[in-house]
Structure formats: C-alpha cells, structure tokens
Scaffold this motif. Structure first.
Motif, PDB file in Angstrom:
ATOM      1  N   ALA A  63       0.408  -1.440  -0.141  1.00 45.65           N
ATOM      2  CA  ALA A  63       0.046  -0.039   0.090  1.00 45.65           C
ATOM      3  C   ALA A  63       0.602   1.902  -0.033  1.00 45.65           C
ATOM      4  N   PHE A  64       2.085   1.473   0.513  1.00 46.67           N
ATOM      5  CA  PHE A  64       3.160   2.341   0.717  1.00 46.67           C
ATOM      6  C   PHE A  64       2.941   2.703  -0.749  1.00 46.67           C
ATOM      7  N   GLY A  65       3.101   1.611  -1.416  1.00 47.10           N
ATOM      8  CA  GLY A  65       3.833   1.489  -2.451  1.00 47.10           C
ATOM      9  C   GLY A  65       2.603   1.623  -3.871  1.00 47.10           C
ATOM     10  N   ASN A  66       1.782   1.421  -3.323  1.00 47.97           N
ATOM     11  CA  ASN A  66       0.661   1.804  -4.558  1.00 47.97           C
ATOM     12  C   ASN A  66      -0.982   2.135  -3.843  1.00 47.97           C
ATOM     13  N   GLY A  67      -1.036   2.201  -2.931  1.00 51.55           N
ATOM     14  CA  GLY A  67      -2.499   2.504  -2.476  1.00 51.55           C
ATOM     15  C   GLY A  67      -3.239   2.208  -2.171  1.00 51.55           C
ATOM     16  N   TRP A  68      -4.743   2.035  -1.651  1.00 50.74           N
ATOM     17  CA  TRP A  68      -5.610   1.055  -2.155  1.00 50.74           C
ATOM     18  C   TRP A  68      -5.431   0.154  -2.751  1.00 50.74           C
ATOM     19  N   ALA A  69      -4.609  -0.391  -3.189  1.00 50.54           N
ATOM     20  CA  ALA A  69      -4.531  -1.150  -4.183  1.00 50.54           C
ATOM     21  C   ALA A  69      -3.814  -2.395  -2.825  1.00 50.54           C
ATOM     22  N   GLY A  70      -3.341  -2.150  -1.391  1.00 50.12           N
ATOM     23  CA  GLY A  70      -2.266  -2.896  -0.784  1.00 50.12           C
ATOM     24  C   GLY A  70      -3.856  -3.643  -0.154  1.00 50.12           C
ATOM     25  N   ALA A  71      -5.355  -2.538  -0.225  1.00 48.70           N
ATOM     26  CA  ALA A  71      -6.162  -4.332   0.516  1.00 48.70           C
ATOM     27  C   ALA A  71      -6.478  -5.599  -0.384  1.00 48.70           C
ATOM     28  N   TRP A  72      -5.528  -5.580  -1.392  1.00 54.84           N
ATOM     29  CA  TRP A  72      -6.479  -6.285  -2.518  1.00 54.84           C
ATOM     30  C   TRP A  72      -5.650  -8.222  -1.564  1.00 54.84           C
ATOM     31  N   PHE A  73      -4.323  -7.859  -1.174  1.00 53.53           N
ATOM     32  CA  PHE A  73      -3.937  -8.960  -0.297  1.00 53.53           C
ATOM     33  C   PHE A  73      -5.145  -9.777   0.836  1.00 53.53           C
ATOM     34  N   MET A  74      -6.280  -9.010   1.131  1.00 58.20           N
ATOM     35  CA  MET A  74      -6.861  -9.397   2.100  1.00 58.20           C
ATOM     36  C   MET A  74      -8.152  -9.457   1.883  1.00 58.20           C
ATOM     37  N   ALA A 201      -3.507   6.414  -3.865  1.00 56.54           N
ATOM     38  CA  ALA A 201      -3.879   6.251  -5.685  1.00 56.54           C
ATOM     39  C   ALA A 201      -4.506   5.229  -5.467  1.00 56.54           C
ATOM     40  N   PRO A 202      -6.318   4.694  -6.000  1.00 57.93           N
ATOM     41  CA  PRO A 202      -6.458   3.738  -6.050  1.00 57.93           C
ATOM     42  C   PRO A 202      -7.462   2.370  -5.889  1.00 57.93           C
ATOM     43  N   ILE A 203      -7.731   1.697  -5.833  1.00 58.94           N
ATOM     44  CA  ILE A 203      -7.491   0.603  -5.516  1.00 58.94           C
ATOM     45  C   ILE A 203      -7.458   0.249  -6.878  1.00 58.94           C
ATOM     46  N   ILE A 204      -7.582  -0.183  -7.652  1.00 62.84           N
ATOM     47  CA  ILE A 204      -7.192  -0.073  -9.286  1.00 62.84           C
ATOM     48  C   ILE A 204      -6.406   1.484  -9.857  1.00 62.84           C
ATOM     49  N   ASN A 205      -4.925   1.187 -10.143  1.00 62.67           N
ATOM     50  CA  ASN A 205      -4.170   1.920 -10.587  1.00 62.67           C
ATOM     51  C   ASN A 205      -3.076   1.756 -12.015  1.00 62.67           C
ATOM     52  N   ASP A 206      -2.446   3.085 -11.960  1.00 65.22           N
ATOM     53  CA  ASP A 206      -1.710   2.292 -13.115  1.00 65.22           C
ATOM     54  C   ASP A 206      -0.781   2.081 -12.671  1.00 65.22           C
ATOM     55  N   SER A 207      -0.233   1.596 -11.181  1.00 63.46           N
ATOM     56  CA  SER A 207       0.990   0.703 -10.967  1.00 63.46           C
ATOM     57  C   SER A 207       0.256  -1.022 -10.445  1.00 63.46           C
ATOM     58  N   PHE A 208      -1.141  -1.008  -9.877  1.00 58.14           N
ATOM     59  CA  PHE A 208      -1.538  -2.490 -10.127  1.00 58.14           C
ATOM     60  C   PHE A 208      -3.050  -2.343 -10.692  1.00 58.14           C
ATOM     61  N   GLY A 209      -3.060  -2.517 -11.866  1.00 56.88           N
ATOM     62  CA  GLY A 209      -4.072  -3.386 -12.804  1.00 56.88           C
ATOM     63  C   GLY A 209      -4.633  -3.925 -13.103  1.00 56.88           C
ATOM     64  N   TYR A 210      -6.228  -4.245 -13.872  1.00 52.89           N
ATOM     65  CA  TYR A 210      -7.115  -5.245 -13.467  1.00 52.89           C
ATOM     66  C   TYR A 210      -6.138  -6.554 -13.684  1.00 52.89           C
ATOM     67  N   GLY A 211      -4.621  -6.795 -14.448  1.00 51.95           N
ATOM     68  CA  GLY A 211      -4.048  -7.705 -15.120  1.00 51.95           C
ATOM     69  C   GLY A 211      -2.934  -8.091 -13.891  1.00 51.95           C
ATOM     70  N   ASP A 212      -3.007  -7.493 -12.492  1.00 54.50           N
ATOM     71  CA  ASP A 212      -1.957  -7.735 -11.803  1.00 54.50           C
ATOM     72  C   ASP A 212      -2.915  -8.694 -10.744  1.00 54.50           C
ATOM     73  N   LEU A 213      -4.304  -7.995 -10.783  1.00 56.31           N
ATOM     74  CA  LEU A 213      -5.535  -8.952 -10.217  1.00 56.31           C
ATOM     75  C   LEU A 213      -5.793 -10.030  -9.872  1.00 56.31           C
ATOM     76  N   ILE A 214      -5.886 -10.043 -11.540  1.00 57.37           N
ATOM     77  CA  ILE A 214      -6.132 -11.289 -12.037  1.00 57.37           C
ATOM     78  C   ILE A 214      -4.665 -13.077 -11.455  1.00 57.37           C
ATOM     79  N   ILE A 215      -3.716 -11.984 -11.467  1.00 60.39           N
ATOM     80  CA  ILE A 215      -2.612 -12.757 -10.986  1.00 60.39           C
ATOM     81  C   ILE A 215      -2.046 -13.062  -9.586  1.00 60.39           C
ATOM     82  N   MET A 216      -3.328 -12.023  -8.732  1.00 56.51           N
ATOM     83  CA  MET A 216      -3.074 -12.086  -7.448  1.00 56.51           C
ATOM     84  C   MET A 216      -4.121 -13.379  -7.058  1.00 56.51           C
ATOM     85  N   VAL A 217      -4.923 -13.161  -8.068  1.00 55.56           N
ATOM     86  CA  VAL A 217      -6.093 -14.228  -7.703  1.00 55.56           C
ATOM     87  C   VAL A 217      -6.345 -15.323  -7.891  1.00 55.56           C
TER      88      VAL A 217
END
Length: 446
Positions: A63-74, A201-217
């Motif tokens: 979250a420090f580097g990617n904003g609210w995208a850090g919430a995606w872990f949990m 940064a919002p929960i989906i942003n330039d440094s963590f996009g939908y493609g990154d979310l798919i990989i995390m899932v």
C-alpha cells in the motif's frame, strides 16, 4: 527491558510446546489435534495462519507504493475462503491428514509422492519469508542484527513446532491472533487520529491494474480454497459446521482488516514519502517514529505473533508432507519422529534462505507461484470428482509448476503471462482424457 520481555515471550511459547509434547498420544493428535478443535480454535488458527509477516508487513509495504491496492491481499484471501466454504463438506469426509493424502485418493500413490516433494520445497520459501519478517521485528525492537534475528526466530520456530505439532499450534493461535489484531488496530486508530491522508492511489491504478489483480487471484486467492495450510485447519475442526462457522468468522475479520492494513501503508507514504521500504518496512517505521512506546510494544508482539503462528503451520505442513515419502502413511507412530526430523531439516534450510534472500514478498510469491501452477486445478477437479490416469496428472503438475517457476525467475512484465500460461497448460493436459473419452469421468467423492 526489551530483551527481557522478548525472552519471556519466547520462553512462554516453548513451554506451550513442551506441555503439548507431553499430551500427544498418537499421530492424530500431532497432525490434526485429534480432530477436536472448536470454532474459536479453528477461527483463531485460520486467521493467525493467514496473517503472517508476508501478509501484514507485505500489505502495508504494498500500500505504501501502490495506494489502496494494498487492500487486495486480504480481499483476495477473503475471496479464496468464500470459495472454500461450499467445499468443506467434501473435505471433512476425507479422513487423512493433509493435501497430498487427499491427492492420493483422487489419482493414486505416485501423485501423492510428487505432491509430497514439490509442496515442501515451495513451502520452505514461505517459512523463510516468515523468518525474515521475525528478524526484522526483533531487530527493530531489540537492536539485534538481521543475522542474529534470523537464527533466534528460526530456532524458536523449529523447537516449538517439533515439540507439540498441531496441538501446540492450536493452543496458541487464538491468543496470537488477538495480539495481532490489538497491535494493528491500535496502530491504525492512533495514526488516523493524528494524521491526514492527503494523496493516495485508488484500489485499481496505474501501478496495480486488472491484469495484476488476475495474477494475485490465481496465485494467492486459490491457495485459500486449495491450500495445504488452510486444509490442515479444516481437518482439525470437530465437524463440518465448526469448519464452516470458522470460515465465515474469518472472512468477517479479513474484510475490514484489508482496508486497515492498506490505510497504514497510505498513511506511511504520506508521512514518510522518501522512505526506502527495502531497508525498513513501512509499518516498522510507523512504530518507531510515530507511535507512543506502549502502542509500539503491543504492535511488535502482535507482529511477532503473526510471524510465529504462520511459520509454525507452514513448517509442519512442509515436514509432514515430505514424511509421507518415507512412511507412506502419517497414521503410523513412527511418522511423528520422522516429521520432527524433517521439521529441523526444513527449518534450517529456511534459515539459510532467509540469510541469502532478504525480500519477504519475493520469497513468498515465488513459493506460491510454484504451488499454484502445479496443484490448484488438479486438486480442485479431484474434489469435484474428476478422475484421470496418474500420467496425465503428473504431467500437468510438472508442466504447470515449472512454467510458473520459470515466469517468476524471469521477472519483469512477462512473468505474469507465464503464470497464466501455467494454468492454461495445466488445464489443457488434464482435458486430454476428457477429449479421448468424449465425456467427463466423474466419481462421487468418498
């Protein structure tokens, strides 16, 4: 004073291990706590296992580097547990102790052996990531060097896990979870009361996009509905209803915690914009430079509890799965002795990895990529009744795991494509028998 408190904490953990050691009457006690765990025990153990250093420190750093995208872990962990919920009935009918044993009932002994080789190798990297986290916490709290912290935490993990097995783990996990929750929530409320978030940064942003979310899932969420550590919690539950209640309670905790951890990372980024989180985690920086001393101590021991509760489960999983190669069945009495030997071996290997590789998330996600690419699809299909000749399953596991590993080692932007490719190849190989037969060979789960 700091060293004395730490020593008392460690002694307390080892005493629990010794007491549990004396109460073990057979393999069922050591590997699945006698299958007698209640809702609070299973819930506490699930959450304590999930909330290791890679989850807490990693979420805040991310979250420090990617904003609210850090919430995606949990959030991804919650998604995985949600999918696990309807599978519990199938899992509770299985009378073995771990995931490789489950794979044997689906595909045969050879597949179990292969799983018992690959999973410990991957899980050793996860244990190493927990040892790294423990060392960083001990270093900040006591001033000890990274190397000293590695050896202290690693040896404590080994002794505690080898002594009491699953009994000692379940006895302490709920208390450790409470310490985790107190530390993180106290830090959040203090920080939010004294600082403002000026940008993020919002929960989906330039440094963590939908493609990154798919990989995390694919690599993270999946390990919660097809995961050795999570399954070991389910197998410990006294019945199906207990396991299901524990999963729902865990989801209820993880959802708000996802945003609490992300908020801490966002606050840290606003307060310390020039912080190098490669050298010191964002959460540790908040603890040393922002929190009052009493809250700092609570947070330290909450984080240390998170590390211990995750590392002991992972280490026991790695050792017990590898033991099956030599004993064939964990229900034999000698399996306990052999597992204790491998707890020491894999624990020491994890210490060596932690000394060489000092990046928590790198070690964590490398391990998850190998496991996910190899086992998620074969195991999930097996739970739903899919059966195929062992040769196809072994080929799918090897090709999928190797492809995911190659992608992670390659690094860069193309790594994600290789992980997706691993799932595609795994599925394609397992679909060959269906194409040949012209139908899905289904066998009702036992």
């Amino acid at each position: 004073m700091q060293n004395m408190i730490l020593n008392l904490y460690i002694v307390g953990i080892l005493i629990v291990g010794i007491v549990s050691f004396r109460r073990i009457r057979g393999s069922e006690d050591f590997f699945v706590a006698g299958r007698k765990a209640g809702t609070l025990e299973v819930t506490g153990s699930l959450l304590a296992t999930i909330l290791g250093s890679s989850a807490i420190l990693g979420s805040v750093n991310f979250a420090f580097g990617n904003g609210w995208a850090g919430a995606w872990f949990m959030l991804c962990a919650s998604l995985g547990l949600t999918i696990l919920y309807p599978l519990v009935g199938h899992l509770k009918r299985f009378k073995g102790y771990n995931l490789p044993g489950l794979m044997e009932t689906f595909y045969g002994k050879e597949v179990k052996i292969l799983a018992s080789v690959i999973i410990p190798i991957a899980w050793t990297g996860i244990v190493a990531s927990q040892i790294m986290g423990a060392s960083k916490i001990i270093g900040v709290y006591t001033g000890l060097s990274y190397t000293h912290g590695i050896w202290i935490s690693g040896l404590v993990f080994i002794a505690y896990t080898a002594l009491g097995g699953q009994l000692s783990i379940l006895k302490t996990d709920f208390l450790q979870f409470i310490l985790i929750l107190l530390g993180v929530v106290a830090c959040f409320f203090y920080t939010s009361a004294n600082f403002e978030i000026t940008s993020s940064a919002p929960i989906i942003n330039d440094s963590f996009g939908y493609g990154d979310l798919i990989i995390m899932v694919l690599t993270y969420s999946t390990t919660f509905f097809v995961g050795p550590d999570i399954y070991s919690r389910v197998f410990c539950a006294r019945n199906e209803e207990t396991a299901k209640r524990s999963i729902l309670l865990s989801i209820g905790v993880l959802l708000p915690l996802a945003f609490i951890l992300a908020a801490l990372g966002v606050y840290a980024a606003n307060i310390f914009p020039d912080l190098n989180i490669g050298e010191k985690s964002a959460l540790m920086h908040l603890a040393t430079d922002v929190l009052p001393r009493p809250l700092t101590v609570v947070l330290y021991f909450g984080l240390l509890s998170a590390v211990i509760s995750s590392a002991d489960t992972t280490l026991l999983t790695a050792a017990s799965t590898f033991t099956q190669i030599f004993t064939g069945d964990l229900k034999e009495r000698k399996a306990i002795t052999v597992t204790r030997v491998f707890i020491v071996i894999f624990g020491l290997l994890s210490i060596l990895i932690a000394l060489k590789l000092q990046f928590i998330l790198a070690s964590f996600f490398l391990a998850l990529a190998i496991y996910s690419g190899a086992f998620i699809i074969p195991c999930l299909l097996g739970i739903f009744g899919y059966r195929a000749h062992k040769s196809y399953v072994i080929a799918a596991i090897v090709v999928g795991g190797a492809t995911a590993l190659y992608g992670k080692l390659l690094g860069g932007g193309n790594a994600n494509y290789y992980i997706i490719l691993a799932f595609i190849l795994n599925s394609a190989i397992l679909s060959i028998p269906i194409v040949k037969r012209g139908s899905f060979k289904f066998k009702k789960p036992a």
